[in-house]
Design an enzyme around this catalytic site. Sequence first.
Site, PDB file in Angstrom:
ATOM      1  CB  CYS A 183      -0.957  -0.010   1.180  1.00 55.73           C
ATOM      2  SG  CYS A 183      -2.303  -1.158   0.890  1.00 55.73           S
TER       3      CYS A 183
ATOM      4  CG  ASP B 249      -6.208  -2.669  -2.807  1.00 57.34           C
ATOM      5  OD1 ASP B 249      -5.089  -2.295  -3.205  1.00 57.34           O
ATOM      6  OD2 ASP B 249      -6.799  -2.172  -1.839  1.00 57.34           O
TER       7      ASP B 249
ATOM      8  CG  HIS C 162      -6.942  -8.805 -17.951  1.00 66.63           C
ATOM      9  ND1 HIS C 162      -7.180  -9.328 -19.198  1.00 66.63           N
ATOM     10  CD2 HIS C 162      -6.192  -7.701 -18.141  1.00 66.63           C
ATOM     11  CE1 HIS C 162      -6.590  -8.564 -20.103  1.00 66.63           C
ATOM     12  NE2 HIS C 162      -5.988  -7.562 -19.485  1.00 66.63           N
TER      13      HIS C 162
ATOM     14  CG  ASP D 243      -9.602  -1.630   4.886  1.00 67.11           C
ATOM     15  OD1 ASP D 243      -9.940  -0.521   4.421  1.00 67.11           O
ATOM     16  OD2 ASP D 243      -9.212  -2.561   4.177  1.00 67.11           O
TER      17      ASP D 243
END
Lengths: 206, 357
Positions: B21, B71, B143, B230
């Site tokens: 992140c 994500d 994908h 979160d």
Amino acid sequence: MERQIDLRGLTCPEPVLRTKKLLDDKSIIKVEALVESEVNVKNLARLARSQKVSMSCSNEGDFYRVVLTRAETEPLNALEELAIREAQKETNKQRVGTIVFISKDTLGEGDRDFSVSLLNVFLQTMFDAGHRPRAILMANSGVKLMDPGGSTLPVLSNFAEAGCEVLACGLCVEFYGLKGKVPADQITNMFSICEYLMNADRVITA
Amino acid sequence: MADKTEHQQKKLTANVRAGGCAAKLGAAELAKILAHLPQKSPPELLAGIGNFEDAAVYKISDDIAIVQTIDFFPPVVDDPYLFGQIAATNALSDVYAMGGRPVIALNVLCFPTCDFDEQVLADILKGGSDQVEKAGAVIAGGHSIQLGEPVYGLAVTGLVKPAELLTNGGAKPFDKLILTKPLGAGIALLALKAEMLADSSRTALLNNLTQLNSTALDCGKKFDVHALTDVTGFGLAGHLHEMAKGSGLKCRISVDAIKTLPDVIELAQQGFVPAGAYGNRDSYKDSIAYLNKVELEMEDLIFDPQTSGGLLFSVKAEHADALLDELLGNGLGACLIGEMLEVDTNETRGLVEVSSG
């Protein structure tokens, strides 16, 4: 022993890691590191603080030159203090917020008495409306607002009590013969004024 | 260095500038870019782009809404299976953060097949699929493209009853704030890359990163939770700000109450702070009001971008202790970090009050 290290082009955490390894060798008293980004500089500042070495940094265009010096003869607490001050300076920089800069004792130009009282009204309104700038800085004839006999001191004191820093330029205080009348902890210098203004999110001039 | 032909297998994180992140675009930057996009909100869209929500929620009927999220990020660890697990845990979390349950997931993959064995790819996908299975969902497709740097994640679809939807917006005054995972994943991942992490700390970090937020949500559902999110890329400070702003309140936290991963405080002190933490500090500089002196390393921790971070509950004050006990009883490193409070003005600065002691 002194060491130079070129850390440009390395990705995080390599620059701080390699510098730490050099500082872990107690025979090295000075490390000069070239780094690419501000993030590297900030991480090295933290390293310096934790290792109790002093640090200076210069911007060399597209890179930074960071010098870390282990000063074994100086007492550690002085160094620690220095590092803390550095860190605080950085924190302050990050959240300077709004600065009010007053460089004369009137609001605008016009009838002298009217302009003086208008400035008082301006500050009083700002206070009453709940605005709490980070600092109110006064220079040139603006420092006259700090005159204990003047009408503006009460509102400035209100700001100070509310946690705003109310500061007057020392040179100006002296020039206008207010030395001794302005409390020492409310006197600042041009360097600090520059730092405040350059790092402020917003500057209101009056 | 670069022109040397390497026959040896490359390290998965070798070229990664910011993994996990920490690779996220900055909040301030993102807000500026998104402002130029047209925003439409049909009534069925219960959560959209507006409040920096964790996932989009679209109401199908009064009984059911779909939760949609995506994500993905570059590798945070060199072990491909583990990377797959972490990326999937992180992606699934956004569904839990809306109070939902994941049902299907699609793999999103960029991979340089010239640089790595096919086995590496297989291991990443296996790690992801194992976590999806643990979450009670299935991988239903995906994908993949060839790209210079590996990237993996999931597009996840979940379900939630509209009445049970939890956004970052519904917090009420005097709610208590409970965080379900210790902080410091960004700092610890940086230290892991630097090989500075002791084995026990490494284990604690990896367990933390692969811990699904499903258990935490199960615990929360037993109590009056008013708001939920979160804690991920924007750090605790950023997500607290979004919750406070979304709820029209402010929050007050004590850094002393925050649980941290092993060694991260010392590591932050030594300068192992990811660039993302400085980015968050910059993005949210106006959001934080320090009530007293907070140590620099604790400031760094609240801005530290969390990969696969914990849930942040805003729970009715009377239920806070019971929820905390429930979370701790389930083996989670939860902590009660502060509370939500009313704001006196409509000021949006300084909504996150931080103190120590």
